[in-house]
Design a protein around this motif. Structure first.
Motif, short mmCIF file in Angstrom:
data_model
loop_
_atom_site.label_atom_id
_atom_site.label_comp_id
_atom_site.label_asym_id
_atom_site.label_seq_id
_atom_site.Cartn_x
_atom_site.Cartn_y
_atom_site.Cartn_z
N HIS A 111 -35.97 26.99 59.62
CA HIS A 111 -36.39 26.13 60.74
C HIS A 111 -35.23 26.09 61.72
CE1 HIS A 111 -34.10 22.65 59.28
NE2 HIS A 111 -34.64 22.82 58.10
N GLU A 112 -35.38 25.39 62.80
CA GLU A 112 -34.39 25.50 63.89
C GLU A 112 -32.97 25.13 63.50
OE1 GLU A 112 -34.76 21.38 66.37
OE2 GLU A 112 -36.36 22.85 66.65
N MET A 113 -32.80 24.38 62.43
CA MET A 113 -31.46 23.96 62.00
C MET A 113 -31.05 24.58 60.66
SD MET A 113 -30.39 22.01 64.42
CE MET A 113 -29.35 20.62 64.07
N HIS A 114 -31.79 25.57 60.19
CA HIS A 114 -31.47 26.22 58.90
C HIS A 114 -31.88 27.68 58.96
CE1 HIS A 114 -32.24 26.46 54.26
NE2 HIS A 114 -31.14 27.09 54.62
N CYS A 115 -30.91 28.56 58.82
CA CYS A 115 -31.15 30.01 58.78
C CYS A 115 -30.42 30.58 57.57
CB CYS A 115 -30.63 30.68 60.04
SG CYS A 115 -31.50 30.17 61.53
N SER A 135 -26.85 23.43 64.54
CA SER A 135 -27.32 23.99 65.81
C SER A 135 -26.88 25.45 66.02
CB SER A 135 -26.83 23.13 66.97
OG SER A 135 -25.42 23.07 66.98
N THR A 136 -25.85 25.89 65.31
CA THR A 136 -25.38 27.28 65.46
C THR A 136 -25.82 28.18 64.30
OG1 THR A 136 -23.28 26.73 64.39
CG2 THR A 136 -23.36 26.57 66.81
N ILE A 156 -35.10 32.77 59.84
CA ILE A 156 -35.06 31.40 60.34
C ILE A 156 -35.97 30.57 59.44
CG2 ILE A 156 -35.58 29.87 62.27
CD1 ILE A 156 -35.09 32.36 64.10
N LYS A 160 -26.53 26.02 58.32
CA LYS A 160 -27.27 24.87 58.85
C LYS A 160 -26.59 24.33 60.10
CE LYS A 160 -29.20 23.77 54.42
NZ LYS A 160 -29.41 22.82 53.36
N GLN A 210 -28.48 29.98 63.56
CA GLN A 210 -29.05 31.30 63.83
C GLN A 210 -27.99 32.31 64.24
OE1 GLN A 210 -32.44 31.41 66.45
NE2 GLN A 210 -32.45 33.63 66.54
N LYS A 211 -27.10 31.93 65.15
CA LYS A 211 -26.05 32.85 65.59
C LYS A 211 -25.13 33.25 64.43
CE LYS A 211 -24.43 32.72 70.34
NZ LYS A 211 -25.11 33.81 70.82
#
Length: 81
Positions: free
Chosen positions: A48-52, A15-16, A46, A13, A18-19
């Motif tokens: 959502h944008e803050m959870h991968c 901002s990083t 993914i 979770k 996904q990486k």
């Protein structure tokens, strides 16, 4: 797949996410090859944008030793998607 398969999941979770999930999935694939697991299904999703998530699919008979070695946050029964 002849027997029940289990999808081991690692959550990331922030901002990083996904990486980190992409990088973790690479190491899971390497683990499958090195340890000659029954399946070599790994990847990242993914949520959502803050959870991968990074995931690895294993056979039910491999679950306990791999779970103990890699310590995923959770697991679900894998259904061929």
């Amino acid at each position: 797949m002849s027997e029940s398969a289990i999808k081991l999941i690692w959550d990331f979770k922030g901002s990083t996410a996904q990486k980190i999930a992409e990088h973790h999935a690479k190491h899971l694939k390497e683990y499958c090859i090195m340890h000659q697991t029954e399946y070599t299904i790994t990847g990242m999703e993914i949520i959502h944008e803050m959870h991968c998530i990074a995931y690895m699919v294993i056979s039910k008979k491999e679950m306990i030793p791999i779970r103990d070695a890699l310590k995923p946050q959770r697991a679900v029964v894998y259904e061929n998607e």
